[in-house]
Design a protein around this motif. Structure first.
Motif, PDB file in Angstrom:
ATOM      1  N   TYR A 192       0.836  -1.199   0.000  1.00  0.00           N
ATOM      2  CA  TYR A 192       0.000   0.000   0.000  1.00  0.00           C
ATOM      3  C   TYR A 192       0.874   1.253   0.000  1.00  0.00           C
ATOM      4  O   TYR A 192       1.986   1.272   0.544  1.00  0.00           O
ATOM      5  N   LYS A 228       1.611   4.711   1.265  1.00  0.00           N
ATOM      6  CA  LYS A 228       1.325   5.500   2.463  1.00  0.00           C
ATOM      7  C   LYS A 228       1.002   6.951   2.111  1.00  0.00           C
ATOM      8  O   LYS A 228       0.180   7.592   2.780  1.00  0.00           O
ATOM      9  N   PHE A 237      -2.695   7.203   1.114  1.00  0.00           N
ATOM     10  CA  PHE A 237      -3.545   7.083   2.301  1.00  0.00           C
ATOM     11  C   PHE A 237      -3.513   8.384   3.096  1.00  0.00           C
ATOM     12  O   PHE A 237      -4.543   8.878   3.563  1.00  0.00           O
ATOM     13  N   ASP A 238      -2.318   8.946   3.243  1.00  0.00           N
ATOM     14  CA  ASP A 238      -2.184  10.211   3.988  1.00  0.00           C
ATOM     15  C   ASP A 238      -2.870  11.354   3.251  1.00  0.00           C
ATOM     16  O   ASP A 238      -3.523  12.215   3.880  1.00  0.00           O
ATOM     17  N   TYR A 272      -4.324   3.427   7.475  1.00  0.00           N
ATOM     18  CA  TYR A 272      -3.629   2.367   6.756  1.00  0.00           C
ATOM     19  C   TYR A 272      -4.354   1.027   6.913  1.00  0.00           C
ATOM     20  O   TYR A 272      -5.091   0.815   7.882  1.00  0.00           O
TER      21      TYR A 272
END
Length: 436
Positions: free
Chosen positions: A169, A171, A174-175, A181
């Motif tokens: 994934y 990061k 996602f952030d 996460y």
């Protein structure tokens, strides 16, 4: 681009590299050391050259770094020469026709059965016993996989290293979207909910929540479904479990992830390595193969599991080393294979990030510890149990593209049409092969 064109986009975004976990079960008895075994063969000191081939496309540099350098240090008198198959060079069959000596053959389980095409296969059972090669020390599922890939009754090769599927994934994505996460252990339903939060358009860029390499997902499917029926040269793709897998691993998460919006805009599948997809189910070896992982802000978790199969991940994807039927140095070649599965070599491979086949906790714990990714969640590689390996055939590779294409057909039309069409096309291919 419209949905009808998704069919032509469903190809792996990363090339297959044959650098190919942990399970229980009874240990195999074949080849296990016992007091009645004959005296072990001892490698001589006279210079000897052994030749090894593979259809994997592995480079000489990669092979030497992983294997040849270790063997040269252990056996200074043995020169192990790797003859890679390249599109621009002689094929394995052409090497054989030209009289090239071939002592060893290696390939991943995905194509290992094609060793039959060159008549290089031989049952190594007697050699394994003669050399006290302890198969009982290896992951049982990889040994069973070797038997299955050898037709079920023989042992054409020994597993030397392994692979499986994990969920990478990004990061940063996602952030960017304020999404937590992925959890260490998710179900497919939980993955779908996560994907919905990540499939979106932002600043004219379209992002996808989840993608995968369909070829690898099919080969290593969690439901242990075979490509072909064992009782005849017929496609097995229309089974209820295959339908369940297509819907769970492809159709539902692709729709939740916003794949249609991406393909409509870009006329291709998303690439995880260029930050177009937030999650990517792919080979655990990929991080050590593709340079992009060195600069990407990523981590990994185990792949999602089925609710009714908690803790079961992908099938293993071992690579087997086989002593050939034509070798004049079968004993020496077997000693090489035996050394490659020793604790000494398995520890060194594991530290580099090459998934071991030795069923040893210390060796597994050392995985990737000498690599630049030692701070990543590498234990995710071993979290799930392996799914069992189903029937394998040398014809599997011939029908795989048809099964891959069925994902696109199902997205554009429906799952019934997709699987029925894939079955018809696969059976036509198989009938043609049978008539050769």
């Amino acid at each position: 681009m419209r949905r009808k064109n998704i069919l032509h986009l469903l190809v792996p975004s990363i090339l297959l590299v044959s650098i190919t976990a942990c399970s229980g079960g009874d240990k195999p008895s074949v080849g296990v050391k016992d007091s009645a075994a004959p005296a072990a063969f001892k490698m001589g000191t006279e210079p000897i050259e052994l030749f090894i081939v593979s259809a994997s496309g592995d480079s000489v540099e990669s092979f030497n770094d992983r294997f040849q350098d270790l063997i040269a240090a252990k056996y200074p008198n043995v020169k192990l020469t790797y003859l890679p198959w390249k599109k621009e060079g002689p094929s394995i069959q052409e090497m054989i026709t030209a009289g090239q000596q071939i002592d060893l053959y290696f390939d991943s389980i995905g194509i290992f059965s094609t060793v039959q095409n060159y008549q290089l296969q031989m049952d190594m059972t007697d050699l394994i016993k003669k050399h006290n090669l302890d198969l009982g020390s290896l992951e049982p599922v990889t040994v069973e996989a070797a038997k299955i890939a050898s037709g079920g009754k023989e042992m054409w090769g020994v597993p030397v290293f392994n692979n499986n599927l994990v969920m990478y994934y990004n990061k940063d994505l996602f952030d960017k979207f304020g999404v937590s996460y992925p959890k260490e252990q998710m179900t497919w339903d939980e993955l779908n909910e996560l994907s919905k939060k990540l499939g979106r358009t932002d600043d004219s860029n379209v992002y996808v929540g989840y993608t995968t390499s369909a070829n690898h997902a099919l080969r290593m499917n969690q439901l242990s479904q075979p490509y072909l029926k064992q009782d005849g040269l017929k496609s097995a793709i229309t089974s209820d479990n295959w339908r369940k897998y297509y819907e769970t691993a492809f159709l539902t998460p692709y729709k939740a992830s916003g794949l249609d919006a991406f393909t409509s805009k870009n006329n291709r599948m998303p690439n995880f390595l260029t930050q177009e997809a937030a999650m990517f189910m792919y080979l655990s070896s990929a991080m050590f193969i593709n340079k992009e992982y060195e600069t990407l802000n990523w981590d990994m978790v185990p792949i999602p599991t089925f609710k009714d199969m908690p803790g079961v991940g992908s099938q293993p994807y071992p690579t087997f080393f086989s002593v050939t039927s034509t070798s004049k140095h079968k004993d020496e070649a077997t000693e090489i294979v035996k050394y490659l599965v020793s604790e000494e070599v398995q520890m060194k491979l594991s530290k580099k990030g090459i998934m071991p086949v030795l069923n040893n906790d210390a060796v597994k714990k050392a995985f990737g510890q000498d690599s630049k990714f030692k701070s990543k969640n590498l234990k995710a590689v071993f979290t799930n149990k392996f799914a069992s390996v189903p029937f394998k055939s040398k014809y599997d590779s011939l029908v795989e593209k048809t099964y891959n294409d069925a994902v696109g057909v199902a997205l554009n039309q429906d799952i019934n049409t997709a699987l029925r069409s894939a079955e018809e096309k696969a059976n036509q291919i198989l009938a043609s092969e049978a008539n050769k």
